[in-house]
Design a protein around this motif. Sequence first.
Motif, PDB file in Angstrom:
ATOM      1  N   CYS A 199       0.820  -1.205   0.000  1.00 41.65           N
ATOM      2  CA  CYS A 199       0.000   0.000   0.000  1.00 41.65           C
ATOM      3  C   CYS A 199       0.856   1.258   0.000  1.00 41.65           C
ATOM      4  CB  CYS A 199      -0.929   0.007   1.208  1.00 41.65           C
ATOM      5  SG  CYS A 199      -2.176  -1.298   1.173  1.00 41.65           S
ATOM      6  N   ALA A 200       2.064   1.157   0.544  1.00 40.92           N
ATOM      7  CA  ALA A 200       2.938   2.314   0.606  1.00 40.92           C
ATOM      8  C   ALA A 200       3.705   2.545  -0.691  1.00 40.92           C
ATOM      9  CB  ALA A 200       3.921   2.148   1.761  1.00 40.92           C
ATOM     10  N   LEU A 201       3.692   1.576  -1.603  1.00 41.64           N
ATOM     11  CA  LEU A 201       4.408   1.734  -2.861  1.00 41.64           C
ATOM     12  C   LEU A 201       3.681   2.710  -3.779  1.00 41.64           C
ATOM     13  CD1 LEU A 201       5.396  -1.959  -3.662  1.00 41.64           C
ATOM     14  CD2 LEU A 201       6.872  -0.155  -2.788  1.00 41.64           C
ATOM     15  N   GLU A 202       4.430   3.309  -4.679  1.00 39.20           N
ATOM     16  CA  GLU A 202       3.826   4.221  -5.641  1.00 39.20           C
ATOM     17  C   GLU A 202       3.022   3.431  -6.668  1.00 39.20           C
ATOM     18  OE1 GLU A 202       6.792   6.586  -7.443  1.00 39.20           O
ATOM     19  OE2 GLU A 202       7.406   7.577  -5.581  1.00 39.20           O
ATOM     20  N   ARG A 203       2.004   4.084  -7.199  1.00 38.43           N
ATOM     21  CA  ARG A 203       1.194   3.442  -8.235  1.00 38.43           C
ATOM     22  C   ARG A 203       1.999   3.280  -9.521  1.00 38.43           C
ATOM     23  NH1 ARG A 203      -4.404   3.257  -8.082  1.00 38.43           N
ATOM     24  NH2 ARG A 203      -5.367   3.960  -6.145  1.00 38.43           N
ATOM     25  N   SER A 204       1.735   2.193 -10.224  1.00 41.05           N
ATOM     26  CA  SER A 204       2.409   1.949 -11.491  1.00 41.05           C
ATOM     27  C   SER A 204       1.705   2.703 -12.616  1.00 41.05           C
ATOM     28  CB  SER A 204       2.418   0.454 -11.799  1.00 41.05           C
ATOM     29  OG  SER A 204       2.847   0.205 -13.117  1.00 41.05           O
ATOM     30  N   GLU A 205       2.474   3.058 -13.653  1.00 45.77           N
ATOM     31  CA  GLU A 205       1.866   3.697 -14.824  1.00 45.77           C
ATOM     32  C   GLU A 205       0.918   2.738 -15.531  1.00 45.77           C
ATOM     33  OE1 GLU A 205       4.934   5.139 -17.321  1.00 45.77           O
ATOM     34  OE2 GLU A 205       5.657   6.641 -15.892  1.00 45.77           O
ATOM     35  N   CYS A 206       1.196   1.468 -15.459  1.00 47.37           N
ATOM     36  CA  CYS A 206       0.328   0.448 -16.058  1.00 47.37           C
ATOM     37  C   CYS A 206      -0.467  -0.212 -14.936  1.00 47.37           C
ATOM     38  CB  CYS A 206       1.151  -0.583 -16.823  1.00 47.37           C
ATOM     39  SG  CYS A 206       2.095   0.102 -18.207  1.00 47.37           S
ATOM     40  N   SER A 207      -1.678   0.284 -14.706  1.00 47.15           N
ATOM     41  CA  SER A 207      -2.476  -0.203 -13.587  1.00 47.15           C
ATOM     42  C   SER A 207      -2.817  -1.679 -13.721  1.00 47.15           C
ATOM     43  CB  SER A 207      -3.758   0.621 -13.464  1.00 47.15           C
ATOM     44  OG  SER A 207      -4.517   0.535 -14.663  1.00 47.15           O
ATOM     45  N   GLU A 208      -2.835  -2.198 -14.949  1.00 51.91           N
ATOM     46  CA  GLU A 208      -3.185  -3.606 -15.129  1.00 51.91           C
ATOM     47  C   GLU A 208      -2.087  -4.542 -14.646  1.00 51.91           C
ATOM     48  OE1 GLU A 208      -1.491  -2.297 -19.172  1.00 51.91           O
ATOM     49  OE2 GLU A 208      -2.569  -1.451 -17.465  1.00 51.91           O
ATOM     50  N   LEU A 209      -0.883  -4.011 -14.381  1.00 53.01           N
ATOM     51  CA  LEU A 209       0.200  -4.826 -13.864  1.00 53.01           C
ATOM     52  C   LEU A 209       0.324  -4.761 -12.349  1.00 53.01           C
ATOM     53  CD1 LEU A 209       3.073  -4.155 -16.450  1.00 53.01           C
ATOM     54  CD2 LEU A 209       1.411  -6.021 -16.418  1.00 53.01           C
ATOM     55  N   GLY A 210      -0.318  -3.789 -11.741  1.00 47.31           N
ATOM     56  CA  GLY A 210      -0.198  -3.640 -10.302  1.00 47.31           C
ATOM     57  C   GLY A 210       1.117  -2.985  -9.910  1.00 47.31           C
ATOM     58  N   PRO A 211       1.316  -2.715  -8.620  1.00 47.87           N
ATOM     59  CA  PRO A 211       2.534  -1.995  -8.190  1.00 47.87           C
ATOM     60  C   PRO A 211       3.810  -2.807  -8.380  1.00 47.87           C
ATOM     61  CG  PRO A 211       1.235  -2.726  -6.298  1.00 47.87           C
ATOM     62  CD  PRO A 211       0.397  -2.986  -7.504  1.00 47.87           C
ATOM     63  N   ILE A 212       3.807  -4.093  -8.018  1.00 49.53           N
ATOM     64  CA  ILE A 212       5.018  -4.907  -8.139  1.00 49.53           C
ATOM     65  C   ILE A 212       5.291  -5.257  -9.603  1.00 49.53           C
ATOM     66  CG2 ILE A 212       6.190  -6.982  -7.340  1.00 49.53           C
ATOM     67  CD1 ILE A 212       5.530  -4.958  -5.164  1.00 49.53           C
ATOM     68  N   GLY A 213       4.252  -5.668 -10.323  1.00 49.80           N
ATOM     69  CA  GLY A 213       4.428  -5.975 -11.735  1.00 49.80           C
ATOM     70  C   GLY A 213       4.873  -4.776 -12.536  1.00 49.80           C
ATOM     71  N   GLY A 214       4.308  -3.594 -12.235  1.00 47.76           N
ATOM     72  CA  GLY A 214       4.733  -2.381 -12.927  1.00 47.76           C
ATOM     73  C   GLY A 214       6.182  -2.048 -12.673  1.00 47.76           C
ATOM     74  N   LEU A 215       6.642  -2.283 -11.416  1.00 51.50           N
ATOM     75  CA  LEU A 215       8.047  -2.041 -11.096  1.00 51.50           C
ATOM     76  C   LEU A 215       8.957  -2.978 -11.874  1.00 51.50           C
ATOM     77  CD1 LEU A 215      10.293  -0.777  -9.308  1.00 51.50           C
ATOM     78  CD2 LEU A 215       9.767  -2.559  -7.620  1.00 51.50           C
ATOM     79  N   LEU A 216       8.612  -4.263 -11.911  1.00 54.61           N
ATOM     80  CA  LEU A 216       9.450  -5.249 -12.598  1.00 54.61           C
ATOM     81  C   LEU A 216       9.451  -5.053 -14.111  1.00 54.61           C
ATOM     82  CD1 LEU A 216       8.397  -8.438 -10.595  1.00 54.61           C
ATOM     83  CD2 LEU A 216      10.522  -7.150 -10.356  1.00 54.61           C
ATOM     84  N   ALA A 217       8.339  -4.530 -14.651  1.00 59.79           N
ATOM     85  CA  ALA A 217       8.231  -4.365 -16.103  1.00 59.79           C
ATOM     86  C   ALA A 217       8.794  -3.043 -16.592  1.00 59.79           C
ATOM     87  CB  ALA A 217       6.765  -4.485 -16.529  1.00 59.79           C
TER      88      ALA A 217
END
Length: 830
Positions: free
Chosen positions: A772-790
């Motif tokens: 919940c403390a992580l920043e939102r990803s630009e690609c909401s369909e990937l979620g916060p962790i997936g957006g970070l890894l991608a």
Amino acid sequence: MLCYAYQIKYCINKYYTHPCLAGEIRAVEMTSNTTSGNVCSPPMQSTSNGVFQGDNPLDFALPLAILQICLVLVVTRGLAYLLKPLRQPRVIAEIVGGILLGPSALGRNKSYLHAVFPPKSLTVLDTLANLGLIFFLFLAGIELDPKSLRKTGGRVLAIAIAGISLPFALGIGSSFVLQATIAKGVNTSAFLVYMGVALSITAFPVLARILAELKLLTTGVGRMAMSAAAVNDVAAWVLLALAVALSGNSQSPFVSLWVFLSGCGFVVCSILIALPIFKWMAQQCHEGEPVNELYICATLAAVLAAGFVTDTIGIHAMFGAFVFGILIPKDGPFAGALVEKIEDLVSGLLLPLYFVSSGLKTDVATIQGLQSWGLLVFVTFTACFGKIVGTIVVSLLCKVPFNESLVLGFLMNSKGLVELIVLNIGKDRKVLNDQTFAIMVLMALFTTFMTTPLVLAAYKRKARKSDYKYRTIERKNADSQLRILACFHGSRNIPSMINLIETSRGIRKHDALRVYAMHLKEFCERSSSILMVQKVRENGLPFWNKGRCGDSVHVLVAFEAYQKLSQVYIRPMIAISSIANIHEDICATAERKRAAIIILPFHMQHRLDGSVDIIRNDFRYVNKRVLEHAPCSVGIFVDRGLGGRCHVPASNVSVCIAVLFFGGGDDREALAYAARMAEHPGIRLVVTRFLVEPNIAGEITTVDIGDSSSSNSISEDEEFLAEFKLKTESDDSIIYEEKIVKDAIETVATIRKFNSCNLFLVGIRPTGQLVCALERSECSELGPIGGLLASQDFPTTASVLVMQQYPNRVPTNSGSEMEEHSPYVDTESS
């Protein structure tokens, strides 16, 4: 230089019946009768010297034609965009655009009409329009397969005959009414045939696109409608050839007979001479190799020559092109190469000019008075009654259910370009006057426009009850069969997709994995889309691949080769639908095939060097729609070249998979999938669970993302992890570890240290304070962790599979975001 008197005679012959130009031509004719000077008007030159040298570009043929084409494209494409939510075919926008640009609307301003569409430019415009028409009819001929016509069953043939005969008879009857009122003095025999043909036509290309838009192509009613429309189309062209032969200027009936017999002779000679040559050309074109340019040029030249021959005979030049299109062999890459070379230029650029040419001849203002409007209603009712009632009655006699019979009647009533071709030929040959022509154009527009809403109202899809058990990978019985629906956009997705399937197959049971590989293809208003449909057969929804055609052969060869080398049952499929609703095909197929997970490719293609190619941004919205409406779990695959760009054999598989576990159903689904992958002897699995330091757990600033963790979810996580550790404690290829972190910054830093694995598995919506403390990803369909890894900033070449567990759906605000940014709007709920 043409003499002025000769120009007047030409204008009278060509445009005397033009609603905007008739008065002007009469005035010029009167002036010429009173002027005895030998005044000659210079012909219209092609190019100008520019405005700086005093030339008006609109007085020259080329710049004026460019302006006309650009104006036509802007108007027709704009109308097509406005009508898209109503699910209308593009031909509606082009007909309406032609009418708006003509004397019915904008043309009422004489300054505009004489500046943009002056009489001296209409010859050039008509020539370009008819050139586009010739090649469009050639494409239409390629769309029709004579083999499929020979295989038409008796029921379909009876429906087609009924859809022709009754409207044709009613058309002849209505012609007597029109002759007694507004069509006095016309050629009676030709007028009878023209009216019969105009009312009995079913536009095959328009019908195919309507069926595709409504997802009826694979249904029984769709197949019957397509087959009946193909028979109707061929019969309509034969009748139109007869009508053209009867509408000549000669008063002798023997001339019309000679024209018709010469047309038949042309068809016979084409079959005996041109068909063997086309077959030889097709045999020289092999799959996977480019088609020789000489064959393309020779075929296009032959099409023009055929048009010249039929025009010389006295039949329109389009007939020769249509016959040659039918003769082109449909098997192999030759037909596809021809279509690919010319369809965009013809359908997108030249053909809209034909609608404008028709619109310039259509003046709705000629329909005046109660009698004229009554005749419009009468003709429209007669056309609809003949098509709909005739089709319904015969369908019911052939034991077709009433609901499907009604839908067939509505579908067979669609008109379109073919109708306009008939009407324009009749207008040019003075069989139809201004008022009759305007009435018939409005009738064609109304009948085509009403097809889609009537079919939507009448057709009731059978609700498919599906209560299959395994909709997720996380399940009590881990040894049960896993069904995967793997989607891909093109051949570049196949190697990584096959390698992902290879890592998923396990070794416990021969039938432990069943894969449906779906090739996502966009259906657009192009002839190639119709060819795609004809090359597949119906086997549920969507289409199953049949023939080895085009790029589909690479798909088949790749998956068939993999199936023989592995223990995986894999079935290649192809979904042909519009991007706006292709997600419905994906979800419906997953439901039908009882898939536990849908794997979708990310809309960005990552290269090994770290750069990113956006395949099509439209596919991002497809993925979002699938996440919202999927009947099972969903995984979005961010491909960075898993296993390289070729299939890795089972004996050579050496993959390290990392699962980043924070908590929640999506993370459990990712770990369940990874545990199944770990059964493969070449897989090494690293599971990392992130925990917060107990003494600072309450100090982390959280951001509410709409799904707070519950004690029930935490207990499920603990139970799942305990069971996982118990099963894998003796497996050296699986490593389980827990990382205690202080805050989101340390979490991100820890994740960045994972740079030696080949594949990440994470959840779209992990739970917990850290996430919940992580920043939102630009690609909401990937979620916060997936957006970070991608992201490109993450230092890894590993691929990422982001999981969503059913029924843990993404929040509805992503759907609103999707509709706000997407150019497509769904008009039908899923």
